[in-house]
Design a protein around this motif. Structure first.
Motif, PDB file in Angstrom:
ATOM      1  N   UNK A   1       8.686   3.150  -1.454  1.00  0.00           N
ATOM      2  CA  UNK A   1       7.793   3.616  -1.962  1.00  0.00           C
ATOM      3  C   UNK A   1       6.323   3.052  -1.584  1.00  0.00           C
ATOM      4  N   UNK A   2       6.344   1.881  -0.946  1.00  0.00           N
ATOM      5  CA  UNK A   2       5.063   1.326  -0.498  1.00  0.00           C
ATOM      6  C   UNK A   2       5.472   0.675   0.755  1.00  0.00           C
ATOM      7  N   UNK A   3       4.437   0.416   1.689  1.00  0.00           N
ATOM      8  CA  UNK A   3       4.455  -0.202   2.935  1.00  0.00           C
ATOM      9  C   UNK A   3       3.778  -1.739   2.776  1.00  0.00           C
ATOM     10  N   UNK A   4       4.316  -2.665   3.169  1.00  0.00           N
ATOM     11  CA  UNK A   4       4.165  -4.241   3.098  1.00  0.00           C
ATOM     12  C   UNK A   4       3.323  -4.392   4.358  1.00  0.00           C
ATOM     13  N   UNK A   5       1.985  -4.915   4.199  1.00  0.00           N
ATOM     14  CA  UNK A   5       1.139  -5.393   5.369  1.00  0.00           C
ATOM     15  C   UNK A   5       1.022  -6.748   5.270  1.00  0.00           C
TER      16      UNK A   5
ATOM     17  N   UNK B   1       0.848  -1.397  -0.089  1.00  0.00           N
ATOM     18  CA  UNK B   1      -0.028   0.165  -0.029  1.00  0.00           C
ATOM     19  C   UNK B   1       0.897   1.331  -0.083  1.00  0.00           C
ATOM     20  N   UNK B   2       0.228   2.375  -0.539  1.00  0.00           N
ATOM     21  CA  UNK B   2       0.990   3.649  -0.353  1.00  0.00           C
ATOM     22  C   UNK B   2       0.575   4.344   0.900  1.00  0.00           C
ATOM     23  N   UNK B   3       1.450   4.389   2.073  1.00  0.00           N
ATOM     24  CA  UNK B   3       1.114   5.034   3.079  1.00  0.00           C
ATOM     25  C   UNK B   3       2.437   5.871   3.522  1.00  0.00           C
ATOM     26  N   UNK B   4       2.684   6.911   2.924  1.00  0.00           N
ATOM     27  CA  UNK B   4       3.938   7.594   3.118  1.00  0.00           C
ATOM     28  C   UNK B   4       4.151   8.057   4.451  1.00  0.00           C
TER      29      UNK B   4
ATOM     30  N   UNK C   1      -3.712   3.324   8.899  1.00  0.00           N
ATOM     31  CA  UNK C   1      -3.687   2.430   7.585  1.00  0.00           C
ATOM     32  C   UNK C   1      -4.850   2.482   6.729  1.00  0.00           C
ATOM     33  N   UNK C   2      -6.003   2.778   7.582  1.00  0.00           N
ATOM     34  CA  UNK C   2      -7.401   2.748   6.697  1.00  0.00           C
ATOM     35  C   UNK C   2      -7.328   3.642   5.711  1.00  0.00           C
TER      36      UNK C   2
END
Ligand SMILES: Cc1cc2nc3c(=O)[nH]c(=O)nc-3n(C[C@H](O)[C@H](O)[C@H](O)COP(=O)(O)OP(=O)(O)OC[C@H]3O[C@@H](n4cnc5c(N)ncnc54)[C@H](O)[C@@H]3O)c2cc1C
Length: 339
Positions: A234-238, A212-215, A270-271
């Motif tokens: 560039x992205x966050x792994x969930x 996801x993009x969550x800078x 993160x929502x």
């Protein structure tokens, strides 16, 4: 001397770099069906964090692989290549509502500059899991993220700049390589070894993640066993999940729902994250890990520079003595003329 490295995931690329360091005059090729984004490695979050059950045979060798790997990545982290190689420093928390042992890691406690218990105020940073008033246990530590989507092309660029070559090709059997002039081949095919070596002990541990993009997320967070939030460039792994012996490569919507629910409970901001993609990977699990390169399971990014150093030493010994030491049934190093 002509050496083939079969496989271009994180294990293959790190092995190619180490072998090239040791044998600068050899003609070395990386041969693989898939490169870059076609590898399992490219989807991994890439956090430097071995599981406490990971074993490379015995405690001494295991700690050496991990320490050698840390030193290798840490050197790049402090060089001008850090950005291009996709290596960055990260810090964060692991919380548990169940047991203090979940928050400990005997490998990292010895190695990292900071690994300490979380204070009471820190245990309240993330909302507590359903049914309890607060996280009971926690640790804070500082480590690295190595993004293979950057590291693999960077590593191959370095390899090629020193005279190495890459060849895109699927190998159905090692004997396919007879006639190509290799003196030695090192097998770094990851889960592909299951078919190539008919290795029944190599089994998948299925994982699924969101990218996801969550800078605004700058730290990592773990909640108990399988919930993790790991920032990249560039992205966050969930994530995630660990499903033993599952071969399902499609996204499972029940896993998606569970991961989303667990991660947004741990970090409610993160929502608002923008979904980039979902991804499934089969971790190559083997007990025990074969000689060096196969069965890295969920820790191949973490351990591969160390296992590559080990493999390179074994190759050197093989060249000196002519004896192959392939402990385990999955062939790791081959003298091609003896195939
Ligand atoms: C969801 C998930 C998250 C993860 N997160 C982390 C993490 O944060 N940190 C960490 O350390 N590890 C993590 N891992 C584990 C890590 O991804 C693996 O341990 C690692 O990628 C294994 O690397 P590899 O080079 O052995 O395999 P691969 O990346 O699969 O590379 C294998 C190579 O061999 C080639 N190949 C295979 N068969 C053949 C053939 N027959 N002919 C020619 N070429 C062939 C392939 O094309 C490829 O180039 C994660 C894994 C998953 C699934």
């Amino acid at each position: 001397m002509k050496i083939g490295i079969l496989g271009a995931g994180i294990v293959g690329v790190n092995t190619a770099l180490q072998v090239q360091n040791e044998f600068p005059n050899a003609q070395i090729s990386v041969i693989a069906e898939g490169f870059g984004n076609e590898t399992l490695s490219s989807g991994a979050a890439g956090i430097f964090r071995p599981g406490t059950s990971f074993s490379a045979g015995n405690d001494e060798v295991t700690q050496k692989w991990i320490t050698d790997s840390y030193d290798f990545y840490n050197q790049i982290l402090h060089s001008e290549s850090a950005f291009e190689a996709g290596i960055m420093q990260v810090s964060g928390y692991i919380f548990s509502s169940k047991s203090p042992s979940i928050t400990k890691n005997h490998f990292l406690e010895k190695l990292l500059p900071i690994y300490r218990p979380a204070g009471d105020d820190e245990l309240e940073i993330c909302p507590s899991p359903e049914g309890s008033s607060a996280w009971k246990y926690g640790a804070y530590f500082q480590t690295m993220v190595i993004e293979s989507s950057s590291f693999l092309p960077w590593g191959l660029k370095v390899f090629e700049s020193r005279g190495g070559e890459t060849k895109q090709r699927r190998v159905e059997a090692f004997t396919d390589l007879l006639g190509d002039g290799y003196d030695y081949v090192i097998n770094c095919t990851g889960f592909g070894s299951k078919w190539l070596c008919n290795d029944r002990k190599l089994v998948p541990i299925r994982g699924q993640v969101y990218k996801v993009k969550a800078p605004w997320v700058k730290m990592f967070y773990y909640g108990d066993y399988d919930t993790y939030i790991i920032p990249g460039s560039t992205t966050v792994t969930l994530g995630g999940c660990r499903q033993f012996d599952s071969y399902k490569t499609e996204v499972d919507r029940y896993d998606s729902a569970s991961i989303w629910d667990r991660c947004t409970s741990l970090l409610p901001s993160l929502k608002r994250a923008e979904l980039v993609r979902e991804w499934v990977g089969l971790r190559p699990y083997r007990d025990p890990v074969n000689s060096f390169n196969m069965g890295t399971c969920g820790y191949g990014v973490t351990t591969s520079p160390g296992s590559a150093i080990h493999a390179t030493k074994a190759l050197k010994e093989l060249i000196r003595s002519g004896k192959v030491d392939n402990s385990g049934s999955t062939t790791a190093i081959m003298i091609v003329s003896k195939l």
